[in-house]
Write a protein that holds these residues in place. Structure first.
Motif: not given
Length: 160
Positions: A78-85, A103-108, A53-60, A110-112
């Motif tokens: 990439k934030k939308d991909v996390i929401d989907d995961k 596993e998919d969430l952790n990859k997403a 959630f800290d990472l998501i909150n960094r998205v402008p 890292d990509e974000l």
């Protein structure tokens, strides 16, 4: 209960919520006559939602012209991909589905994180005017031969 941190046993097991890990819990039961039930084993995986959630909150919230084309869109995609995961994880029903979703969430994640680092490294500089001086008697105007001095600051070093 076992984890890579050891074994815990007892009637009431408490898994520390702040301990990111995968735990294997085996339940055994026996009645007063000594009849044993089949063991039941389950895997519990604790993930760190706060980090996510800290990472998501960094998205402008919006670009506002601060970032060159493409970088902001990459981050929001990439934030939308996390929401989907997260939706997939929430609806996972089997241990295999849960493990794949994590596993998919952790990859997403890292990509974000990488996309945010890239976005911030390409953020356009902000220029703040500190003073403006003109040799013209009317400071709101300048003629061709007037001397103008502009002093400014930026939020990051500028190239020449």
């Amino acid at each position: 209960m076992t984890s890579n941190k050891g074994t815990i046993s007892g009637n009431n097991l408490i898994i520390p919520a702040n301990s990111k890990d995968t735990y294997v819990v085996t339940y055994n039961a026996e009645d007063n006559a000594g009849n044993k039930a089949d063991s039941l084993t389950m895997t519990i995986t604790i993930i760190d939602n706060q980090e996510l959630f800290d990472l998501i909150n960094r998205v402008p919230d919006s670009n506002n012209g601060e970032y060159p084309d493409g970088y902001f869109e990459d981050v929001t995609n990439k934030k939308d991909v996390i929401d989907d995961k997260l939706d997939v994880l929430e609806n996972a029903e089997t241990e295999e589905d849960i493990n794949k979703a994590i596993e998919d969430l952790n990859k997403a994640k890292d990509e974000l994180s990488n996309a945010l680092d890239d976005l911030n490294s390409h953020k356009r500089p902000v220029i703040t005017v500190k003073s403006f001086e003109s040799s013209n008697t009317d400071k709101a105007w300048a003629n061709i031969k007037d001397k103008l001095t502009l002093k400014f600051e930026t939020n990051k070093p500028l190239g020449s």
